[in-house]
Design a protein around this motif. Structure first.
Motif, PDB file in Angstrom:
ATOM      1  N   TYR A  34       0.824  -1.212   0.000  1.00 60.79           N
ATOM      2  CA  TYR A  34       0.000   0.000   0.000  1.00 60.79           C
ATOM      3  C   TYR A  34       0.858   1.262   0.000  1.00 60.79           C
ATOM      4  CZ  TYR A  34      -3.838  -3.153   1.254  1.00 60.79           C
ATOM      5  OH  TYR A  34      -4.771  -4.156   1.270  1.00 60.79           O
ATOM      6  N   LYS A  74      -6.327   2.101   3.606  1.00 67.32           N
ATOM      7  CA  LYS A  74      -5.811   0.726   3.589  1.00 67.32           C
ATOM      8  C   LYS A  74      -4.598   0.608   4.504  1.00 67.32           C
ATOM      9  CE  LYS A  74      -5.667   0.590  -1.001  1.00 67.32           C
ATOM     10  NZ  LYS A  74      -5.499   0.071  -2.390  1.00 67.32           N
ATOM     11  N   ASP A  85      -5.839   0.597   8.087  1.00 67.11           N
ATOM     12  CA  ASP A  85      -6.414  -0.695   8.444  1.00 67.11           C
ATOM     13  C   ASP A  85      -5.328  -1.704   8.815  1.00 67.11           C
ATOM     14  OD1 ASP A  85      -8.745  -2.381   8.695  1.00 67.11           O
ATOM     15  OD2 ASP A  85      -8.086  -3.392   6.872  1.00 67.11           O
ATOM     16  N   TRP A 100     -13.822   5.382   3.314  1.00 68.95           N
ATOM     17  CA  TRP A 100     -13.979   4.167   2.490  1.00 68.95           C
ATOM     18  C   TRP A 100     -14.982   4.401   1.359  1.00 68.95           C
ATOM     19  CZ3 TRP A 100     -10.405   0.678   3.332  1.00 68.95           C
ATOM     20  CH2 TRP A 100      -9.875   0.536   4.619  1.00 68.95           C
TER      21      TRP A 100
END
Length: 222
Positions: free
Chosen positions: A151, A184, A187, A218
């Motif tokens: 990411y 991302k 998370d 999101w």
């Protein structure tokens, strides 16, 4: 019949030494430079051939520290000395448990579960529920660290593309893709925290995702 990993290391040590055109004296000198002066010519002979040492014991086993030094001296990753990809079909990943070399390597590095030989002629290798559960648990966080790298690289590439963009549309598209990487990353970092693991550093432009008040967006996933 597969050989124990210590036997594999001995065989691969010899292979890569010969590939590099090194004799044992030269390899011993390299090992000394890298912090293992006890890996002398005689020690290398004992590892490669299993010749008895002064104590009468056949020495073919290699410590983890020695494995790292040997790999550096030979210019290969340590895992290459354990799993002879391209040179063997199977390896004894753990005593009494053979596995395809590539799959065994992926298990060793945390990239996949360890397969087990089955009686199914169409699918001779399968993963047991327990082994899959162990891998899926990712207790060491290796999978999460890999996703974090992925990411972060996506973010860097998108930012670079935005800077090079020659149109507003291209720039906006790249900036949107960079923005998508932030939630991302957040998370993954949440999962790493839950496992009590250290968080990889972030560029200053992404430091805000670690703030207590950060709320990931999101909406782009809908």
């Amino acid at each position: 019949m597969q050989s124990p990993l210590s036997e594999v290391v001995a065989s691969e040590l010899r292979r890569y030494r010969e590939v590099r055109g090194l004799n044992r004296e030269q390899l011993a000198d390299a090992c000394a430079r890298y912090g293992a002066p006890h890996l002398t010519y005689s020690a290398l002979v004992n590892i490669e051939t299993g010749r008895k040492g002064k104590d009468g014991v056949r020495r073919r086993d290699v410590t983890v520290d020695e494995l790292a030094v040997l790999a550096r001296a030979l210019g290969v990753p340590p895992v290459a000395l354990l799993f002879p990809v391209g040179h063997a079909d199977e390896v004894e990943a753990v005593p009494g448990h053979p596995a395809p070399v590539w799959d065994a390597l992926r298990w060793f590095t945390g990239e996949g579960a360890l397969p087990t030989k089955t009686d199914d002629t169409d699918r001779p290798w399968g993963v047991t529920n327990d082994d899959y559960a162990d891998w899926r648990a990712d207790r060491a966080g290796l999978t999460d660290y890999r996703w974090h790298d992925r990411y972060l690289e996506e973010w860097r590439v998108s930012r670079a593309e935005a800077r090079r963009a020659r149109s507003v549309a291209a720039r906006d598209d790249a900036e949107n893709r960079a923005a998508e990487a932030a939630p991302k990353l957040w998370d993954v970092r949440v999962r790493l925290r839950e496992k009590g693991l250290r968080l990889p550093p972030l560029p200053d432009d992404l430091a805000h995702i670690d703030a207590d008040g950060y709320r990931p967006d999101w909406s782009w996933t809908r």
